[in-house]
Design an enzyme around this catalytic site. Sequence first.
Site, PDB file in Angstrom:
ATOM      1  N   ASN A  38      52.666  44.361  36.894  1.00 22.92           N
ATOM      2  CA  ASN A  38      51.214  44.050  36.726  1.00 22.92           C
ATOM      3  C   ASN A  38      51.018  42.881  37.664  1.00 22.92           C
ATOM      4  O   ASN A  38      51.567  41.891  37.599  1.00 22.92           O
ATOM      5  CB  ASN A  38      50.977  43.753  35.251  1.00 22.92           C
ATOM      6  CG  ASN A  38      49.470  43.364  35.032  1.00 22.92           C
ATOM      7  OD1 ASN A  38      48.809  43.564  35.974  1.00 22.92           O
ATOM      8  ND2 ASN A  38      48.953  42.924  33.689  1.00 22.92           N
TER       9      ASN A  38
ATOM     10  N   GLU B 257      20.378  36.610  40.167  1.00 24.58           N
ATOM     11  CA  GLU B 257      21.454  37.232  39.432  1.00 24.58           C
ATOM     12  C   GLU B 257      21.339  36.528  37.815  1.00 24.58           C
ATOM     13  O   GLU B 257      21.670  37.162  37.035  1.00 24.58           O
ATOM     14  CB  GLU B 257      22.716  36.663  39.908  1.00 24.58           C
ATOM     15  CG  GLU B 257      24.135  37.096  39.214  1.00 24.58           C
ATOM     16  CD  GLU B 257      24.221  38.575  38.852  1.00 24.58           C
ATOM     17  OE1 GLU B 257      23.435  39.353  39.318  1.00 24.58           O
ATOM     18  OE2 GLU B 257      25.110  38.907  38.005  1.00 24.58           O
TER      19      GLU B 257
ATOM     20  N   CYS C  57      46.690  46.873  34.950  1.00 20.21           N
ATOM     21  CA  CYS C  57      47.904  47.585  34.492  1.00 20.21           C
ATOM     22  C   CYS C  57      48.192  47.028  33.228  1.00 20.21           C
ATOM     23  O   CYS C  57      47.865  45.970  32.762  1.00 20.21           O
ATOM     24  CB  CYS C  57      48.892  47.367  35.420  1.00 20.21           C
ATOM     25  SG  CYS C  57      48.704  47.748  36.861  1.00 20.21           S
TER      26      CYS C  57
END
Length: 608
Positions: free
Chosen positions: A101, A481, A2
């Site tokens: 947020n 990965e 946010c």
Amino acid sequence: MCGIVGYIGESEAAPILLEGLSKLEYRGYDSAGIAVYNGTAIEMIKSRGRLKVLNELTHGGASLPGRAGIGHTRWATHGSPSDSNAHPHFNGDNSIVVVHNGIIENYLKLKKKLEAKGYEFVSETDTEVIAHLLDYYYDGNPLEAIAKIMYRVEGSYALGIMFEDHPREVYAVRKDSPLIVGKSEKGNFIASDVPAILKYTRDVYFMENEEIVCLNKEDVTFYNIDEEVLVKTPVTIEWDIAAAEKGGYEFFMLKEMYEQPKAVSDTLMPRLKNGDIVIEELQMTEEEIRDIRKIYLVACGSAYHTAVTAKYVFEGLARVPVEVDLASEFRYRNPIFEPGTLVIIISQSGETADSLAALREAQKHGCKVLGIVNVVGSSIAREADTVMYTWAGPEIAVATTKAYSTQLIVHYLLALKFAKVRGKVNDIKFREMIEDLKRLPEQIELLLANKEKIQRFANRYLAAEHVFFIGRGIDYAISLEGSLKLKEISYIHSEAYAAGELKHGTISLIEDGTLVTAVLTQDHLFKKTISNVVEVKTRGAFVLAVAHAGNAEIEKTADYVIYLPKTNEYFTNSLAVIPLQLFAYYVSLGKGLDVDKPRNLAKSVTVE
Ligand code: F6R
């Protein structure tokens, strides 16, 4: 993640809020809203969708006149992206308005208490709790009410707050979510990030945890939680807008790697309660967990690699048989679905076409599907029977880092929870493992602090043509990965091998100076992998080893060693991934490539 903007001053607030929010668009969002004090009341307009919609609804801000206001772009965490879940949020009589947020961990408990006192909720968000809680404690003194809620609220927050009966003030407070304050001749600002206010001022205060600020037209005053005035010094921001968006980091990938301690903590901590793992969203009774006969873990790319790790963790801890599948294979391979099968689909974007198709395939056969998803309200999140969100915030770099790390956390939580319910782990071990989990964020931070050493090492391999990654068990999963990270952003060919498999063919590719990265975090496999390291060394390889601190024996064999702090053997990938990510990043950087946007790749793969 946010974005927050607030303003009070001589100019009209709404256009400044809209402009500021537009500079936070890069953080990702699904809805936006602003609230402005119009001289008699606080007016609010908010909507799902892009800022363009909010601009149209407010006529570029003209329909919300006034010189004090707060605005927000929302990245959904609690509750789907919708008009009612968008911020700001009001208390019952619209006299207090809040933007937020972060994540309020105890919001359900607080919500129940407030509902019992007659408070009515109009959204599914954790934020609305704040508005009502402020109302509950508000007695005409904003500072006092804010300090009181800080003692009650658990989790992370940056809040912008306005009180209708204090129209010449805007308040803000932060804990574990970023918030800055800007000061200028023409008014003062709050924002979750510098780009939002750079057009108006370069004089910025960085708020620390549990600090409160009160802005008025002329001044800004900081307080601690005891409501005592604090003296803070502003800094002058020298960055340009592009650098500011990346928080001063050269690339989003580096920024996102540095966000991992927080992302891991945000995903983990709300699910640890009173020494237990509480996964409300799982919606499974203990009996249902005991009845699981088999788990399919299905995903693509890095998400698939978390599944490979998770197979070892689920089987090792909870003793449930697990099959790991690439979604693109699973959807066409006619898998066997028997009663008691749980299908888990893992996806950052929640939009990956193959993963979505695999989900539908499983549901067609009557299986319960659990989604592990980062983007709230995405297709996989909507269609799965239940969803566990990773709270990594939006990921902008194409190569995933923080989403990967948070997916691992969700696997650990599930596996450990299942192990406990199925009686496969005793209370002492369970508690120890919870403590190990809690230590991961700071251990990740420690490893990130080592970046210069890895950069120097990476700079030696900019011209490499082939790199190999080897490991056994969980170390094999992290090799997959590490190898993907390197090849996708550096364009160097790399392969990951189960260490014992190398001599069945691939060892013929090892030449003088070939870089082999060996991961050795599993004590019971240490000696076995050392033998494989010796095999490649004898054929001329240069070996970079990743091992636990205390395993100095490796120095006799490997050429270069990166040590990891000690954690439980099942959680080592959360640590081992950090140097591997950094290595890939610095090779790509050293080669002058566009780290965030590697060629031919897209962030969200919505085609087959
Ligand atoms: C690699 C990477 C990809 C994704 C894969 C799945 O760095 O990001 O391999 O992991 O495309 O994407 P999601 O998780 O969105 O389903």
